[in-house]
Design a protein around this motif. Structure first.
Motif, PDB file in Angstrom:
ATOM      1  N   ILE A 463       0.921  -1.158  -0.038  1.00 39.03           N
ATOM      2  CA  ILE A 463      -0.055  -0.110  -0.193  1.00 39.03           C
ATOM      3  C   ILE A 463       0.972   1.243   0.136  1.00 39.03           C
ATOM      4  O   ILE A 463       0.663   2.297  -0.832  1.00 39.03           O
ATOM      5  N   ASP A 464       1.822   1.241   0.721  1.00 38.91           N
ATOM      6  CA  ASP A 464       2.777   2.400   1.045  1.00 38.91           C
ATOM      7  C   ASP A 464       3.489   2.564  -0.513  1.00 38.91           C
ATOM      8  O   ASP A 464       3.640   3.821  -0.930  1.00 38.91           O
ATOM      9  N   LEU A 465       3.790   1.411  -1.034  1.00 37.02           N
ATOM     10  CA  LEU A 465       4.623   1.634  -2.342  1.00 37.02           C
ATOM     11  C   LEU A 465       3.696   2.083  -3.475  1.00 37.02           C
ATOM     12  O   LEU A 465       3.990   3.206  -4.364  1.00 37.02           O
ATOM     13  N   GLN A 466       2.255   1.734  -3.576  1.00 36.56           N
ATOM     14  CA  GLN A 466       1.370   2.381  -4.572  1.00 36.56           C
ATOM     15  C   GLN A 466       1.059   3.620  -4.075  1.00 36.56           C
ATOM     16  O   GLN A 466       0.974   4.290  -5.368  1.00 36.56           O
ATOM     17  N   LYS A 467       0.990   3.894  -2.725  1.00 34.03           N
ATOM     18  CA  LYS A 467       0.581   5.535  -2.630  1.00 34.03           C
ATOM     19  C   LYS A 467       1.793   6.340  -2.999  1.00 34.03           C
ATOM     20  O   LYS A 467       1.679   7.380  -3.571  1.00 34.03           O
ATOM     21  N   ASN A 468       3.126   5.940  -2.835  1.00 35.16           N
ATOM     22  CA  ASN A 468       4.253   6.822  -3.211  1.00 35.16           C
ATOM     23  C   ASN A 468       4.262   6.685  -4.826  1.00 35.16           C
ATOM     24  O   ASN A 468       4.872   7.431  -5.216  1.00 35.16           O
ATOM     25  N   ASP A 469       4.222   5.699  -5.449  1.00 33.14           N
ATOM     26  CA  ASP A 469       4.033   5.709  -6.919  1.00 33.14           C
ATOM     27  C   ASP A 469       2.842   6.509  -7.430  1.00 33.14           C
ATOM     28  O   ASP A 469       3.301   6.983  -8.640  1.00 33.14           O
ATOM     29  N   LEU A 470       1.629   6.388  -6.832  1.00 35.65           N
ATOM     30  CA  LEU A 470       0.806   7.212  -7.169  1.00 35.65           C
ATOM     31  C   LEU A 470       1.170   8.961  -7.036  1.00 35.65           C
ATOM     32  O   LEU A 470       0.882   9.618  -7.813  1.00 35.65           O
ATOM     33  N   GLN A 471       1.900   9.144  -5.839  1.00 35.31           N
ATOM     34  CA  GLN A 471       2.265  10.308  -5.687  1.00 35.31           C
ATOM     35  C   GLN A 471       3.352  10.890  -6.719  1.00 35.31           C
ATOM     36  O   GLN A 471       3.472  11.850  -7.150  1.00 35.31           O
ATOM     37  N   LYS A 472       4.281   9.770  -7.111  1.00 32.73           N
ATOM     38  CA  LYS A 472       5.509  10.348  -7.969  1.00 32.73           C
ATOM     39  C   LYS A 472       4.788  10.200  -9.442  1.00 32.73           C
ATOM     40  O   LYS A 472       5.253  11.380 -10.042  1.00 32.73           O
ATOM     41  N   ASN A 473       3.850   9.587  -9.621  1.00 33.88           N
ATOM     42  CA  ASN A 473       3.094   9.675 -11.123  1.00 33.88           C
ATOM     43  C   ASN A 473       2.478  10.981 -11.316  1.00 33.88           C
ATOM     44  O   ASN A 473       2.369  11.557 -12.316  1.00 33.88           O
ATOM     45  N   LEU A 474       1.764  11.440 -10.058  1.00 30.54           N
ATOM     46  CA  LEU A 474       1.008  12.605 -10.074  1.00 30.54           C
ATOM     47  C   LEU A 474       1.930  13.923 -10.180  1.00 30.54           C
ATOM     48  O   LEU A 474       2.069  14.750 -10.846  1.00 30.54           O
TER      49      LEU A 474
END
Length: 673
Positions: A463-474
């Protein structure tokens, strides 16, 4: 000395500077970077007596030791005698600076080429080993310059690397690099960015050089930094700032030589040259009387300098006369102009200038003679000189076009290079992550007892990785969108430049007006994209800032010395979507342009009022003038002019309403959205 004068003239006249890939030796570059200041200035005064090893050992602090090495001017043996003392003390920063001082004085060592390469490698390894962040950036800079000097990297890699180094220095704090010849470093950064056309980064570097100038010596880099800043503002047509920096150059060199002693040729040159530059900017602003006084003063100072070769002295006088002659013609002082024309013709004979000469310095000369003979009524001669000027202007524009295309290509390639580096780094991180996941899975297979705990932990990590990935993609998408707005703005500026060139080449006023109007329309769109990529919100724009910048540009575009049109702005803090802001900007551009063109015919004074406010659920844009008004049979829905067609189409596009009223007291147009 004489070569330096030519170099100053080359950069100061904004001529195209071709980038050469000719091979320069490592040794020459090292000497240019750290020894140029010793070669070009015979009046250096460091204020530090050179100390021997015994005296050096008595210095207790690393800062004191660095200060001595920073101003070192003695022999190789004395410098080498410092190293055992520094090694015994064990301060890594002072030891590194010894290597840096050796690099600056590498010419003192036998086999300087090989010794310089070896010393730079030691510096780089030492900074890495001891985690010296500031010193590591210095080695990055030196290695980049060395690689470029030996053609190991191309210009876009050089530019990309300098961008990275400058950003790292900014994050660390430029003030931490004072001991490492920061003024010279910033000049070299600024010069490369200037040649590439990245004026934003060039100004960042050069202003840091200005802020952290060397005050203990009579450094030529102070003047060179200020001159490049002046040139950038001149290119951007910000003449007030250009004048301010030319004045700084004058005051700086006046401080070096207040009595204009001709033996100090450099300070005399810069005092005269900066005075002439200010005169030229005043001329561009239409302040002819001020320009005349300054040009006369600059001409007198230039003629004081007797250290040039005759050819260079003649060219310096020739260029000063052309500026003064142009001003005299603007003021219709034909008697003064006649004497200047005669002196110019004498210089031309001595310079042996032929009719087919393609020196761009002759453009102003030919234009001046064309204007002079036109005012004298000799239209045949006037036309002949005008043709010569146009021929050279076309050649210069072709050369500048090639230069601009080269700049764009280099910056795009540099961006691609940085993108590829980022992609490679991302792939490396992904590989590391994959390895980590494999190890975790392998360990989980052997730890059955903790399977449930591991599963929960794994889910949380996912979940943390996905959150970071989403923030990074944004963040990446936001940066991409900003970059798109930035590039659109740049492309629109290129189109604007093309309109400007076409206008200058046009022979009739109607065509020039059309080109200028097209340029204003493009600017109104480009301005939106500029505001967007500089703001945090990429979909909306603050109308106050946008309309202030837009109206300022329109006012500057239509300002002339025969009319005094007062333009006032009353705008609230409304924020609009980009789809509404751009059409409103274009509408406002057309309405104000129409005011300048038609509302004040045969009048010297006038007022234009622009209001933009939100009323309930609607936005209202109002443009009011106190001009002559429209004719009684004017019908806004039937008028076929390009401007009114554009206004009607844009109003329909934003689902708005267009109203107007007119009488002999003026005209009011309102757009309701």
């Amino acid at each position: 000395m004489k070569k330096e004068v030519l170099r100053f003239q080359k950069y100061s006249k904004h001529e195209v500077v071709e980038v050469s890939d000719k091979d320069h030796t490592f040794l020459l570059i090292r000497w240019m970077l750290f020894g140029f200041i010793f070669l070009v200035s015979s009046t250096l005064s460091f204020g530090v007596d050179q100390v021997d090893a015994e005296e050096f050992s008595k210095i207790k602090t690393p800062e004191g030791q660095i200060y001595v090495m920073r101003n070192f001017q003695s022999s190789r043996e004395v410098l080498d005698s410092y190293f055992p003392i520094l090694s015994k003390r064990g301060n890594n920063k002072a030891i590194f600076f010894w290597y840096y001082a050796k690099d600056r004085n590498i010419m003192l060592y036998p086999n300087s080429f090989q010794e310089g390469k070896r010393n730079l490698k030691i510096m780089t390894d030492f900074a890495k080993k001891h985690d010296l962040e500031i010193e590591f950036q210095i080695t990055e800079y030196l290695n980049t310059v060395t690689l470029r000097a030996n053609n190991k990297i191309d210009i876009q890699q050089h530019y990309s690397k300098f961008l990275d180094i400058l950003e790292s220095m900014r994050k660390i704090g430029f003030n931490h690099f004072i001991d490492f010849d920061l003024e010279i470093l910033m000049y070299n950064f600024g010069l490369l960015f200037y040649e590439i056309g990245d004026y934003e980064k060039a100004l960042l570097a050069l202003k840091e050089g200005e802020k952290n100038k060397v005050t203990s010596i009579k450094s030529i880099y102070q003047t060179l930094n200020l001159n490049l800043i002046e040139n950038i503002y001149s290119i951007q047509k910000d003449y007030d700032k250009s004048i301010a920096y030319a004045q700084k150059i004058y005051e700086l060199n006046k401080g070096f030589n207040p009595k204009l002693d001709p033996t100090d040729w450099r300070s005399v040159f810069w005092q005269g040259f900066s005075t002439l530059s200010i005169a030229e900017y005043k001329l561009r602003q239409g302040k002819f009387q001020q320009a005349e006084n300054l040009a006369i003063k600059g001409y007198e100072i230039i003629n004081l300098n007797q250290n040039y070769e005759e050819l260079q002295q003649l060219w310096a006088e020739f260029e000063a006369i052309q500026l003064l002659l142009q001003i005299k013609l603007k003021l219709n002082k034909l008697l003064d102009a006649e004497s200047l024309v005669k002196r110019t013709e004498e210089i031309v004979k001595k310079l042996k200038i032929k009719a087919d000469n393609e020196d761009f310095r002759l453009i102003k000369y030919y234009n001046n003679l064309s204007d002079y003979y036109e005012k004298k009524g000799n239209f045949q001669k006037s036309l002949s000189y005008l043709k010569n000027a146009r021929k050279l202007e076309i050649l210069k524009e072709v050369q500048n076009d090639k230069r601009n295309l080269w700049r764009i290509e280099m910056r795009v390639k540099a961006e691609d290079y940085q993108t590829n580096l980022a992609r490679i780094e991302d792939e490396r991180k992904q590989q590391n992550m994959l390895t980590y996941v494999v190890i975790v899975v392998f360990v989980l297979g052997f730890v059955v007892a903790f399977l449930s705990y591991r599963r929960i932990s794994s889910k949380n990590k996912t979940i943390d990785l996905q959150k970071n990935d989403l923030q990074k993609n944004l963040l990446e998408k936001e940066n991409l969108l900003k970059e798109i707005h930035h590039r659109v703005k740049n492309n629109l500026q290129i189109i604007s430049v093309i309109f400007d060139k076409q206008a200058r080449l046009a022979t009739d006023e109607q065509t020039k007006k059309l080109m200028r109007e097209g340029q204003d329309r493009v600017f109104s769109i480009a301005l939106v994209h500029e505001n967007l990529y500089q703001s945090e919100n990429l979909t909306t724009i603050r109308m106050r800032t946008y309309l202030e910048m837009l109206t300022q540009n329109i006012e500057n575009s239509h300002k002339n010395e025969h009319q005094a049109i007062e333009l006032s702005l009353d705008v609230d803090d409304s924020i609009l979507e980009i789809d509404t802001a751009i059409p409103l900007g274009l509408i406002l551009n057309e309405l104000i342009t129409n005011c300048y063109k038609y509302a004040f015919k045969n009048r010297t004074l006038g007022k234009i009022q622009i209001c933009f406010h939100k009323k309930e659920n609607e936005f209202v844009l109002t443009v009011k003038d106190n001009g002559i008004g429209l004719s009684d049979d004017f019908d806004v829905s039937k008028t076929k002019t390009l401007g009114m067609n554009l206004i009607r189409g844009l109003v329909r596009q934003i689902s708005g309403k267009l109203d107007f009223s007119t009488d002999n007291q003026g005209t009011v147009f309102s757009v309701i959205v």
